[in-house]
Each structure stands twice: as structure tokens, then as C-alpha cells.
Write a protein that holds these residues in place. Structure first.
Motif, PDB file in Angstrom:
ATOM      1  N   TRP A 188       0.851  -1.198   0.000  1.00 54.64           N
ATOM      2  CA  TRP A 188       0.000   0.000   0.000  1.00 54.64           C
ATOM      3  C   TRP A 188       0.880   1.239   0.000  1.00 54.64           C
ATOM      4  N   ILE A 189       0.472   2.250  -0.771  1.00 51.15           N
ATOM      5  CA  ILE A 189       1.133   3.541  -0.737  1.00 51.15           C
ATOM      6  C   ILE A 189       0.068   4.626  -0.862  1.00 51.15           C
ATOM      7  N   GLY A 190       0.064   5.554   0.069  1.00 48.72           N
ATOM      8  CA  GLY A 190      -0.957   6.591   0.100  1.00 48.72           C
ATOM      9  C   GLY A 190      -0.381   7.988   0.009  1.00 48.72           C
ATOM     10  N   LEU A 191      -0.690   8.683  -1.075  1.00 54.79           N
ATOM     11  CA  LEU A 191      -0.291  10.075  -1.299  1.00 54.79           C
ATOM     12  C   LEU A 191       1.211  10.294  -1.112  1.00 54.79           C
ATOM     13  N   SER A 192       1.985   9.450  -1.765  1.00 58.26           N
ATOM     14  CA  SER A 192       3.440   9.585  -1.716  1.00 58.26           C
ATOM     15  C   SER A 192       4.102   9.268  -3.049  1.00 58.26           C
ATOM     16  N   LEU A 193       3.507   8.356  -3.821  1.00 57.93           N
ATOM     17  CA  LEU A 193       4.086   7.966  -5.109  1.00 57.93           C
ATOM     18  C   LEU A 193       4.206   9.155  -6.054  1.00 57.93           C
ATOM     19  N   HIS A 194       3.297  10.127  -5.954  1.00 58.09           N
ATOM     20  CA  HIS A 194       3.315  11.264  -6.880  1.00 58.09           C
ATOM     21  C   HIS A 194       4.499  12.202  -6.646  1.00 58.09           C
ATOM     22  N   HIS A 195       5.284  11.964  -5.590  1.00 60.37           N
ATOM     23  CA  HIS A 195       6.493  12.758  -5.392  1.00 60.37           C
ATOM     24  C   HIS A 195       7.662  12.252  -6.242  1.00 60.37           C
ATOM     25  N   LEU A 196       7.501  11.098  -6.849  1.00 57.27           N
ATOM     26  CA  LEU A 196       8.545  10.536  -7.701  1.00 57.27           C
ATOM     27  C   LEU A 196       8.337  10.955  -9.156  1.00 57.27           C
ATOM     28  N   SER A 197       9.429  11.075  -9.894  1.00 61.36           N
ATOM     29  CA  SER A 197       9.337  11.328 -11.326  1.00 61.36           C
ATOM     30  C   SER A 197       8.713  10.117 -12.010  1.00 61.36           C
ATOM     31  N   ARG A 198       8.288  10.270 -13.238  1.00 61.18           N
ATOM     32  CA  ARG A 198       7.691   9.150 -13.975  1.00 61.18           C
ATOM     33  C   ARG A 198       8.671   7.986 -14.074  1.00 61.18           C
ATOM     34  N   GLU A 199       9.909   8.274 -14.348  1.00 62.53           N
ATOM     35  CA  GLU A 199      10.920   7.226 -14.442  1.00 62.53           C
ATOM     36  C   GLU A 199      11.056   6.473 -13.122  1.00 62.53           C
ATOM     37  N   ASN A 200      11.089   7.219 -12.027  1.00 63.29           N
ATOM     38  CA  ASN A 200      11.251   6.584 -10.729  1.00 63.29           C
ATOM     39  C   ASN A 200       9.978   5.888 -10.251  1.00 63.29           C
ATOM     40  N   LYS A 201       8.813   6.369 -10.696  1.00 63.70           N
ATOM     41  CA  LYS A 201       7.585   5.626 -10.424  1.00 63.70           C
ATOM     42  C   LYS A 201       7.680   4.236 -11.049  1.00 63.70           C
ATOM     43  N   GLY A 202       8.102   4.187 -12.309  1.00 65.65           N
ATOM     44  CA  GLY A 202       8.216   2.907 -12.994  1.00 65.65           C
ATOM     45  C   GLY A 202       9.216   1.984 -12.324  1.00 65.65           C
ATOM     46  N   LEU A 207      -1.909  -1.646  -3.923  1.00 63.15           N
ATOM     47  CA  LEU A 207      -2.934  -0.609  -3.976  1.00 63.15           C
ATOM     48  C   LEU A 207      -2.291   0.728  -3.668  1.00 63.15           C
ATOM     49  N   PHE A 208      -2.778   1.764  -4.349  1.00 60.96           N
ATOM     50  CA  PHE A 208      -2.307   3.098  -3.981  1.00 60.96           C
ATOM     51  C   PHE A 208      -3.380   4.147  -4.172  1.00 60.96           C
ATOM     52  N   PHE A 209      -3.195   5.239  -3.444  1.00 67.45           N
ATOM     53  CA  PHE A 209      -4.094   6.387  -3.414  1.00 67.45           C
ATOM     54  C   PHE A 209      -3.252   7.597  -3.758  1.00 67.45           C
ATOM     55  N   GLU A 210      -3.489   8.167  -4.970  1.00 69.20           N
ATOM     56  CA  GLU A 210      -2.556   9.155  -5.492  1.00 69.20           C
ATOM     57  C   GLU A 210      -3.246  10.251  -6.308  1.00 69.20           C
ATOM     58  N   GLU A 211      -2.479  11.286  -6.613  1.00 73.06           N
ATOM     59  CA  GLU A 211      -2.959  12.339  -7.491  1.00 73.06           C
ATOM     60  C   GLU A 211      -3.263  11.749  -8.866  1.00 73.06           C
ATOM     61  N   LEU A 212      -4.394  12.168  -9.436  1.00 72.71           N
ATOM     62  CA  LEU A 212      -4.860  11.594 -10.693  1.00 72.71           C
ATOM     63  C   LEU A 212      -5.185  12.721 -11.679  1.00 72.71           C
ATOM     64  N   ALA A 213      -4.324  12.883 -12.667  1.00 77.82           N
ATOM     65  CA  ALA A 213      -4.549  13.909 -13.690  1.00 77.82           C
ATOM     66  C   ALA A 213      -5.570  13.423 -14.710  1.00 77.82           C
ATOM     67  N   ARG A 214      -6.192  14.355 -15.413  1.00 78.01           N
ATOM     68  CA  ARG A 214      -7.060  13.998 -16.523  1.00 78.01           C
ATOM     69  C   ARG A 214      -6.202  13.588 -17.713  1.00 78.01           C
ATOM     70  N   GLU A 215      -6.794  12.835 -18.624  1.00 71.47           N
ATOM     71  CA  GLU A 215      -6.057  12.434 -19.819  1.00 71.47           C
ATOM     72  C   GLU A 215      -5.674  13.684 -20.622  1.00 71.47           C
ATOM     73  N   GLY A 216      -4.404  13.794 -20.956  1.00 69.56           N
ATOM     74  CA  GLY A 216      -3.917  14.934 -21.726  1.00 69.56           C
ATOM     75  C   GLY A 216      -3.687  16.198 -20.926  1.00 69.56           C
ATOM     76  N   GLU A 217      -3.905  16.137 -19.622  1.00 70.24           N
ATOM     77  CA  GLU A 217      -3.754  17.324 -18.778  1.00 70.24           C
ATOM     78  C   GLU A 217      -2.295  17.512 -18.381  1.00 70.24           C
ATOM     79  N   SER A 218      -1.788  18.722 -18.527  1.00 65.60           N
ATOM     80  CA  SER A 218      -0.411  19.009 -18.142  1.00 65.60           C
ATOM     81  C   SER A 218      -0.296  19.083 -16.622  1.00 65.60           C
ATOM     82  N   ARG A 219       0.935  18.972 -16.134  1.00 61.03           N
ATOM     83  CA  ARG A 219       1.176  19.129 -14.694  1.00 61.03           C
ATOM     84  C   ARG A 219       0.696  20.488 -14.218  1.00 61.03           C
ATOM     85  N   GLU A 220       0.971  21.526 -14.991  1.00 62.21           N
ATOM     86  CA  GLU A 220       0.572  22.881 -14.612  1.00 62.21           C
ATOM     87  C   GLU A 220      -0.952  23.008 -14.541  1.00 62.21           C
TER      88      GLU A 220
END
Length: 240
Positions: free
Chosen positions: A122-136, A154-167
């Protein structure tokens, strides 16, 4: 796997404001009540026999108490960079009827050497601190620890919309904070915003799914979303 976070200094300074963070949690701004209720139901439905759980970035584990209530948990391992958080976790979890191990360090680094075979990661609200490469890279290491077909991540994380930029995601997140976080003062909100701007790297569901498949999972299934769909809870099932 690189540095323990994309901005370690920002993460460390943020968690010095523990009470500020828990003010937001107590008001359920991020949906902790719904998420840990869903985790509890998942564990009861999918792991009726005794199981071992690894909690990456466990914090003080206060909501995990709710997630594990009435389940067949036999052993809990929690990993966090904050000694103070781990001291609180021990107070929250001791005496609940299962064995307990708490490890100080960065989960993204320690995952390569932890000598455990959990049934659940389980990981909760922490995985999103890693870069995409490091997530993988982290997901690949997690897959190595899940040895049996019945295992889950299982994880609980920030979820962007499809095509949505970080900004664009962070703008949407800030709009939510400004309108809905009514108990928080402006100074507290600004602290959250500064932290997010330096340390948050959200992904859309499709990217989580592709990262999961590349790591040896059957993609990532979305279980629920919270906070105006800014956050999502997902389950990953290993490919045999």
C-alpha cells in the motif's frame, strides 16, 4: 533509482508542518475516510486469510488503523522518512493483535533491499512525489516482492485527466483548495501550494496503467476518486 524524492528539502520542510497537514486530513479534504473504508472492504473481500502488508510512506498510520480494522492482518511493515511519524505510528498500531515492524528511511530506496514478501503493498499520497521514471522503477521493485497470484498492490494518489499538463492539474488542485478548504487559513493553503509546485508529479490513469503493465501487473484498476476527481485509488494485480 535516483534521489529519494525530486526535492527532498521541500518534502522534509513540509512534514515539519505535520499539524497543518492533519488539519486537512481531519476535515477530509482529500477523502481519507472514503479511501480507507474502501481499503478495509477490499482487504476483507480479497484477503480473508491472514496476510502481510507493507505500507510505503506510512506516516503516523492513524488512518491505516481504520483500514485494517476487522481484517485478517498478521504482520504490518511501515516505512517512512520521518522518525517522529514512525513514533506516532507505533503508538497507533501497537496492541492491535498483529506483529509490527517500522523502518526509518526512504521507501523508494529501501524497496530494493527489504527482505520481505508481503501479500499487500500500500502507498498513500506519496508515489506522486517521484518522477515518472522513478515511479516505474519503484513499481518494478514492488512486483518482485509480490510472489503469489493472490497478492495486490494498492495506492491512493494524485490523478490527472487524460492529456492534462502538470501545470493544468496543479491549477485545478489550487482552485479546489481555494474554494473547498474553508477551515484552512491562507497561510496554510499557500504552504500546501508551494509544496505541490515543487514536489507533485501527477499522472493520468492511462499512464499509471502503462507503468503498471511495464512492471509486470495487469494494468491499474480505478476503485474510486475523491476531491473532485483530483485523487484516485487504484489496485494492481500481478501477472503470474
Amino acid at each position: 533509482m535516483g534521489s529519494e524524492r525530486e526535492d527532498t528539502q521541500a518534502v522534509s520542510s513540509f512534514f515539519q508542518g505535520w499539524l497543518r497537514y492533519w488539519k486537512a486530513v481531519d476535515e477530509n479534504y482529500m477523502g481519507h475516510r472514503e479511501v480507507y473504508a474502501r481499503l478495509n472492504r477490499f482487504l476483507k473481500e480479497n484477503h480473508p486469510e491472514t496476510f502481510l502488508l507493507l505500507d510505503c510512506g506510512c506516516g503516523d498510520s492513524s488512518y491505516m488503523v481504520k483500514g485494517l480494522a476487522g481484517t485478517a492482518i498478521a504482520h504490518y511493515t511501515g516505512v517512512d522518512i520521518s522518525e517522529n511519524a514512525l513514533n506516532l505510528a507505533r503508538q497507533n498500531l501497537e496492541g492491535l493483535g498483529f506483529s509490527l515492524e517500522l523502518i526509518s528511511g526512504d521507501y523508494a530506496e529501501l524497496i530494493t533491499t527489504l527482505p520481505i514478501e508481503p501479500d499487500i503493498i500500500w502507498i498513500g499520497l506519496s508515489l506522486h512525489h517521484l518522477s515518472r521514471e522513478n515511479k516505474g522503477a519503484f513499481l518494478r521493485e514492488c512486483r518482485k516482492h509480490l510472489k503469489h497470484n493472490h497478492c495486490h498492490m494498492l495506492f491512493f494518489e494524485e490523478l490527472a485527466r487524460e492529456g492534462e499538463s502538470r501545470e493544468a492539474y496543479l491549477d485545478r488542485w489550487w482552485t479546489f483548495c481555494e474554494s473547498d478548504w474553508t477551515v484552512m487559513g491562507e497561510g496554510d493553503k499557500q504552504s500546501f501550494r508551494e509544496y505541490a509546485m515543487t514536489s507533485d508529479f501527477p499522472e493520468p490513469l492511462s499512464k499509471y496503467q502503462s507503468l503498471a503493465r511495464d512492471a509486470g501487473f495487469h494494468g491499474a484498476d480505478l476503485l474510486l476518486t475523491t476531491s473532485r476527481d483530483l485523487l484516485g485509488m487504484m489496485v494492481l494485480r500481478p501477472v503470474p
